[in-house]
Design a protein around this motif. Structure first.
Motif, PDB file in Angstrom:
ATOM      1  N   ILE A  19      -1.490  20.664   4.239  1.00 37.57           N
ATOM      2  CA  ILE A  19      -0.889  19.920   5.298  1.00 37.57           C
ATOM      3  C   ILE A  19      -1.380  18.632   5.548  1.00 37.57           C
ATOM      4  N   LEU A  20      -2.476  18.464   5.704  1.00 41.79           N
ATOM      5  CA  LEU A  20      -3.271  17.116   5.912  1.00 41.79           C
ATOM      6  C   LEU A  20      -2.903  16.111   4.631  1.00 41.79           C
ATOM      7  N   GLN A  21      -3.102  17.064   3.464  1.00 45.77           N
ATOM      8  CA  GLN A  21      -2.725  16.001   2.141  1.00 45.77           C
ATOM      9  C   GLN A  21      -1.322  15.608   2.155  1.00 45.77           C
ATOM     10  N   ILE A  22      -0.500  16.439   2.735  1.00 47.79           N
ATOM     11  CA  ILE A  22       0.752  16.250   2.300  1.00 47.79           C
ATOM     12  C   ILE A  22       1.200  14.930   3.517  1.00 47.79           C
ATOM     13  N   ILE A  23       0.641  14.940   4.599  1.00 49.51           N
ATOM     14  CA  ILE A  23       1.130  14.081   5.600  1.00 49.51           C
ATOM     15  C   ILE A  23       0.467  12.855   5.213  1.00 49.51           C
ATOM     16  N   ILE A  24      -0.665  12.649   4.808  1.00 54.35           N
ATOM     17  CA  ILE A  24      -1.340  11.406   4.474  1.00 54.35           C
ATOM     18  C   ILE A  24      -0.796  11.036   3.036  1.00 54.35           C
ATOM     19  N   ALA A  25      -0.339  11.750   2.326  1.00 57.40           N
ATOM     20  CA  ALA A  25       0.160  11.287   0.852  1.00 57.40           C
ATOM     21  C   ALA A  25       1.573  10.869   1.142  1.00 57.40           C
ATOM     22  N   THR A  26       2.180  11.461   2.019  1.00 55.36           N
ATOM     23  CA  THR A  26       3.843  10.857   2.341  1.00 55.36           C
ATOM     24  C   THR A  26       3.440   9.462   3.002  1.00 55.36           C
ATOM     25  N   LEU A  27       2.771   9.404   4.083  1.00 52.47           N
ATOM     26  CA  LEU A  27       2.658   8.308   4.484  1.00 52.47           C
ATOM     27  C   LEU A  27       2.198   7.297   3.478  1.00 52.47           C
ATOM     28  N   ALA A  28       1.523   7.413   2.582  1.00 52.55           N
ATOM     29  CA  ALA A  28       0.763   6.614   1.574  1.00 52.55           C
ATOM     30  C   ALA A  28       1.992   6.119   0.642  1.00 52.55           C
ATOM     31  N   PHE A  29       2.891   7.082   0.346  1.00 51.85           N
ATOM     32  CA  PHE A  29       4.178   7.005  -0.638  1.00 51.85           C
ATOM     33  C   PHE A  29       5.100   6.311   0.261  1.00 51.85           C
ATOM     34  N   VAL A  30       5.213   6.147   1.493  1.00 51.47           N
ATOM     35  CA  VAL A  30       6.213   5.006   1.866  1.00 51.47           C
ATOM     36  C   VAL A  30       5.704   3.888   1.788  1.00 51.47           C
ATOM     37  N   LEU A  31       4.502   3.748   2.179  1.00 50.37           N
ATOM     38  CA  LEU A  31       3.896   2.220   1.965  1.00 50.37           C
ATOM     39  C   LEU A  31       3.946   1.763   0.604  1.00 50.37           C
ATOM     40  N   VAL A  32       3.469   2.605  -0.436  1.00 50.59           N
ATOM     41  CA  VAL A  32       3.836   2.254  -1.855  1.00 50.59           C
ATOM     42  C   VAL A  32       5.066   1.646  -2.032  1.00 50.59           C
ATOM     43  N   VAL A  33       6.291   2.555  -1.648  1.00 51.82           N
ATOM     44  CA  VAL A  33       7.627   2.327  -1.948  1.00 51.82           C
ATOM     45  C   VAL A  33       7.652   1.068  -1.439  1.00 51.82           C
ATOM     46  N   ARG A  34       7.378   0.622  -0.301  1.00 51.88           N
ATOM     47  CA  ARG A  34       7.752  -0.585   0.416  1.00 51.88           C
ATOM     48  C   ARG A  34       7.111  -1.914  -0.329  1.00 51.88           C
ATOM     49  N   ILE A  35       6.118  -1.600  -0.989  1.00 53.33           N
ATOM     50  CA  ILE A  35       5.663  -2.718  -1.775  1.00 53.33           C
ATOM     51  C   ILE A  35       6.188  -2.882  -3.125  1.00 53.33           C
ATOM     52  N   TRP A  36       6.429  -1.455  -3.917  1.00 61.20           N
ATOM     53  CA  TRP A  36       6.940  -1.466  -5.130  1.00 61.20           C
ATOM     54  C   TRP A  36       7.601  -0.214  -5.174  1.00 61.20           C
ATOM     55  N   PRO A  37       9.020  -0.079  -5.763  1.00 62.49           N
ATOM     56  CA  PRO A  37       9.788  -1.119  -6.224  1.00 62.49           C
ATOM     57  C   PRO A  37      10.679  -1.921  -5.189  1.00 62.49           C
ATOM     58  N   MET A  38      10.339  -1.436  -4.059  1.00 59.72           N
ATOM     59  CA  MET A  38      11.542  -2.134  -3.058  1.00 59.72           C
ATOM     60  C   MET A  38      11.110  -3.555  -2.770  1.00 59.72           C
ATOM     61  N   GLY A  39       9.734  -3.860  -2.817  1.00 58.00           N
ATOM     62  CA  GLY A  39       9.519  -5.282  -2.640  1.00 58.00           C
ATOM     63  C   GLY A  39       9.915  -5.752  -1.405  1.00 58.00           C
ATOM     64  N   LEU A  40       9.628  -4.721  -0.406  1.00 56.60           N
ATOM     65  CA  LEU A  40       9.689  -5.306   1.238  1.00 56.60           C
ATOM     66  C   LEU A  40       8.421  -6.208   1.616  1.00 56.60           C
ATOM     67  N   VAL A  41       7.373  -6.043   1.263  1.00 57.88           N
ATOM     68  CA  VAL A  41       6.192  -6.866   1.666  1.00 57.88           C
ATOM     69  C   VAL A  41       6.132  -7.925   0.750  1.00 57.88           C
ATOM     70  N   LYS A  42       6.222  -9.223   1.460  1.00 56.65           N
ATOM     71  CA  LYS A  42       6.313 -10.448   0.752  1.00 56.65           C
ATOM     72  C   LYS A  42       4.930 -11.209   1.144  1.00 56.65           C
ATOM     73  N   GLU A  43       5.078 -12.369   0.360  1.00 54.17           N
ATOM     74  CA  GLU A  43       3.622 -13.233   0.554  1.00 54.17           C
ATOM     75  C   GLU A  43       4.320 -14.428   1.569  1.00 54.17           C
ATOM     76  N   HIS A  44       3.657 -14.585   2.622  1.00 56.98           N
ATOM     77  CA  HIS A  44       4.414 -15.726   3.602  1.00 56.98           C
ATOM     78  C   HIS A  44       3.398 -17.080   3.624  1.00 56.98           C
ATOM     79  N   ASN A  45       4.228 -17.843   3.555  1.00 59.02           N
ATOM     80  CA  ASN A  45       3.555 -19.588   3.420  1.00 59.02           C
ATOM     81  C   ASN A  45       4.015 -20.158   4.723  1.00 59.02           C
TER      82      ASN A  45
END
Length: 856
Positions: A19-45
């Motif tokens: 259960i711990l693995q699933i919870i942590i892996a799910t949160l990590a998956f959401v963060l990964v998808v936000r970065i790629w392929p969704m590209g929601l994380v941008k570089e700010h200047n």
């Protein structure tokens, strides 16, 4: 060598660790998808000014209503995300606001945003967020306007304070000529910062992904180590730990009570304070039940603990995939443009395919065939992306999703064909399958340009290749149910964060959806799943006393949310589902009258406590979050003097819903003769029924608004409105129009044209809409298919429900679809209730295999 206890594969550790693995892996998956392929994380200047005038207004200039200040800019980046204009307000009332406008080089307005003066004073700036692609070096202009109001008789001579500084002192390349009432000024400029965004470089993307993976691993090991160190202590003092948790919760409840009720943070209404108090009490009681009630979950006794872990992993992953699938369906229904439909259809297919893969054994998933397919498909998909990756970021995103569909569904088909046995076709119900084939042929023949008919048939057909056993079906249904609950959790989080409960105009709470019709159709799915699950968990006395508390809580909250929408169609559907499923459970489990009475009392008590809790949460949490979001659908219906905007006081009883106002509107919904007798002087379009809004998922054309009559080009589309004599909110007129337009052949468009040239967008009935879209014969076959699906679900409950109580959920979802389809268009694979129906339909079209096809 001593091995830490948390690393041992003991029976006690398997489920906890997994259960711990699933919870942590799910949160990590959401963060990964936000970065790629969704590209929601941008570089700010950020191009930041250097004058310091954002905090010191010594060089500020009073800005009067007739004044005009137009600032020329030349952006240095390709994508401007935010413009922070430093300013303040000198004289204002609570509903005063100003407008930011951005113009291109032709002086065409390309972006507009409003901000309340109270928020500007609080933050010391107006943070406008265009989030637009721009041409570097090209002339653009922005200005601040004080809107004129005919109702505003006040003479506001000095409202804004706009600091102006020397351009050299600011040190910002973007600033160009400043026009003050048409006077040319090339030495000074408004004080502003410019925030640009750009996609992450590939090496930064990889770095973020590695950082997420490493952090997830460290957190997992750290949590397990902490639990190992404290395991013996917690086990020895288990009762004391529970007591401490209860005391801490009680103290927190008292703090919330003091902040909410005693300090009048959210208004002085006695009725609202009573609701808040009951809601806090309900939350405390629910927490105490979770802590003190015994856990009835069976302990796994199988000695192959590694196999147990993989089984748990696949079940939890399947639950997560179904949760994300139903969330993507919610986003589809909530779409404001066709691009969102396209994207979320693809996400639905991806998550559906991943969920089906979890029905395979670990040995099959980690095999040579899987590796070969992944290698080939990923290579082909990479070439596909490179060849067709032309156009803007949105087009590239869709291409990536298409590639993911090829990889996932190719693997699904390959493994399904390898799994398929000869009995697969023998077990298919000849009658149900024959009717389904006839329906598919007719639907394809008259589909016109509707592509969703393929999505409604081909992916679900793969289930027949699996020929699941009774136990495998039970596991799948459990994970679908839990996935619905996961999506409901996401729904509540978004709603409480961004959707305040308005007293006027939007007084029917739509949650994360922008139309209450869509909200009602989603909530009946949650309610149906929770009610079916609860009735199954209450099949024994032990289950009644200690089981089903989670399902009961979810049921109470979802029913309360239906009440907040005031959707009579949803209420009717939930009521019919309650009666039929409860009767089925009573007959199936042979319950006695005394037991039935106890269950009814407990259910009533839970609903009584959950409504104040839900109402309090929807009233309080969005006010604290202070981040309301309205859609384009709602823009024409909201006004600052009536609706909640960012920066409004949390105790503004003129804008926020009160319990008196809520019950006045709710009871008025059931008084046909005086539907419009409620004080809706500030309410115009919201006085329409739940069907006055357009279900975006049900229309091939995109909606343009929610008013009773909307023009699209030369055509007027009519939506239902409340009348003094029609309890259907105009549906009877729609039904009549569609019924009269029925013919043997189908129609190219969902809309039906009236004699006056206006059109109804859709039939507000799945049965009529299918007959209209695909022809009368198709409509008749569809009715037969629905009846067979209902019969198959009843037979499955009768045969297997005594041992596998989850089968009641399938029956509940079929009933839910059947009832809601009378008043809403629901037969669509990207509408939550439609997807649930299609899944159950295909699942029960085939007799279960005698034994599971997979082990491990």
């Amino acid at each position: 060598m001593h091995m830490p206890a948390f690393m041992k594969l003991t029976e006690q550790n398997v489920r906890r660790n997994t259960i711990l693995q699933i919870i942590i892996a799910t949160l990590a998956f959401v963060l990964v998808v936000r970065i790629w392929p969704m590209g929601l994380v941008k570089e700010h200047n950020v191009s930041k000014q250097q004058s310091g005038a954002e905090t010191e207004y010594t060089s500020a200039d009073n800005f009067k209503k007739p004044d005009k200040k137009l600032q020329g800019v030349r952006f240095t980046g390709k994508h401007i995300y935010q413009i922070i204009l430093y300013m303040s307000c000198a004289e204002y009332e609570k509903d005063d606001y100003v407008v930011f406008r951005l113009y291109d080089n032709n002086f065409s307005c390309i972006y507009e945003e409003e901000a309340g003066c109270n928020l500007i004073v609080k933050e010391g700036a107006f943070s406008a967020t265009p989030d637009l692609d721009v041409v570097p070096g090209q002339d653009y202009y922005y200005e601040i306007l004080i809107p004129d109001s005919e109702e505003d008789k006040r003479k506001v001579e000095e409202l804004l304070i706009l600091p102006i500084a020397d351009k050299l002192q600011l040190g910002v390349e973007e600033n160009q000529i400043l026009y003050i009432d048409g006077i040319y000024n090339d030495k000074e400029a408004l004080v502003a910062d410019f925030d640009y965004t750009s996609p992450l470089a590939w090496w930064k993307t990889c770095g973020y992904l590695l950082l997420i993976a490493g952090s997830a691993l460290v957190i997992y090991v750290g949590v397990l180590f902490f639990m190992d160190c404290s395991y013996d202590l917690l086990r020895q003092h288990k009762r004391k730990v529970k007591l401490i948790l209860t005391v801490v919760m009680a103290i927190m409840a008292l703090v919330v009570f003091y902040y909410t009720v005693i300090l009048d943070t959210f208004g002085r209404s006695i009725a609202d304070k009573a609701m808040y108090s009951i809601g806090i009490l309900a939350l405390t009681v629910g927490f105490a039940c979770a802590v003190w009630l015994p856990n009835t979950k069976k302990i796994l006794l199988d000695k192959r603990v590694v196999e147990q872990s993989t089984n748990i992993w696949r079940s939890y992953l399947q639950t997560v995939f179904f949760g994300l699938l139903f969330h993507s369906l919610c986003l589809y229904v909530n779409a404001e443009r066709e691009y969102t439909h396209i994207v979320n259809t693809r996400w639905m297919l991806i998550f559906f395919g991943l969920a089906l893969l979890m029905m395979q054994s670990v040995k099959t998933l980690i095999s040579r065939i899987t590796g070969i397919w992944l290698l080939l498909s990923v290579s082909v998909s990479a070439i596909y992306c490179l060849l067709f990756a032309k156009g803007d970021a949105e087009a590239l995103y869709v291409i990536r999703l298409n590639a993911a569909i090829i990889v996932v569904w190719g693997l699904v088909l390959v493994l399904a064909l390898l799994r398929m046995k000869k009995d697969c076709w023998k077990n298919i119900s000849k009658l149900s399958f024959g009717v389904w084939i006839l329906y598919v042929v007719l639907m394809y023949w008259w589909r016109a340009d509707r592509t969703w008919v393929f999505t409604a048939t081909l992916p679900f057909f793969v289930l027949l290749l699996y020929n699941l056993s009774v136990a495998e079906r039970s596991r799948l249904l459990k994970n679908v149910t839990n996935g619905i609950f996961v999506s409901f959790g996401i729904y509540m989080l978004y709603s409480l964060h961004h959707r305040p409960f308005n007293a006027w105009i939007l007084s029917r709470y739509g949650g994360m959806f922008f139309t209450v019709a869509c909200t009602g159709m989603y909530l009946v799915v949650v309610t149906g799943a929770a009610w079916g699950r609860l009735c199954g968990q209450w099949k024994t006395r032990a289950g009644f006393l200690s089981g089903g508390w989670k399902s009961l809580g979810i049921l109470g909250v979802s029913v309360s949310c239906i009440l907040l929408t005031m959707s009579r169609a949803a209420m009717l559907t939930a009521a019919v589902d309650f009666v039929l499923v409860f009767l089925a459970a009573c007959i199936l489990y042979k319950k006695r009258w005394k037991r039935i009475a106890k269950e009814i009392v407990l259910l009533g008590a839970a609903l009584f406590l959950c409504f104040p809790l839900t109402y309090s949460a929807t009233r309080i949490v969005p006010a604290v979050a202070n981040d309301p979001i309205y859609s384009n659908y709602e823009q024409g219906q909201i006004f600052r003097e009536y609706n909640v905007f960012e920066g409004d006081a949390s105790n503004d009883m003129e804008k926020y819903m009160s319990i008196e106002r809520f019950f006045a509107v709710l009871l008025g919904r059931f008084q046909v003769a005086s539907e419009q007798s409620i004080d809706n002087s500030a309410v115009t379009t919201d006085s329409a029924g739940e069907a006055d809004t357009v279900n975006s998922a049900s229309s091939e054309e995109s909606s343009t608004g929610v008013t009773p009559s909307v023009e699209k080009g030369d055509t007027v589309y009519n939506y239902v409105v409340e009348t003094d004599s029609d309890v259907s909110n105009g549906r009877f007129d729609i039904y009549k129009a569609y019924f009269q337009a029925l013919q043997i052949e189908g129609h190219d468009s969902m809309a039906v044209e009236n004699e006056d040239g206006s059109k109804y967008e859709h039939a507000h009935s799945s049965y009529l809409q299918v007959a209209y879209d695909f022809g009368i014969p198709t409509g008749i076959v569809f009715l037969i298919l629905c009846a067979l699906t209902l019969w198959n679900s009843i037979v499955a409950c009768y045969r297997y429900g005594a041992k596998h109580d989850i089968y009641l959920v399938a029956f509940s979802l079929v009933v839910t679809f059947g009832v809601i389809s009378v008043t809403e268009w629901a037969f669509h694979p990207c509408i939550p209730v439609g997807f649930a129906f299609l899944l159950v339909q295909m699942l029960f079209m085939q007799r279960p295999a005698e034994k599971a096809n997979n082990k491990g």
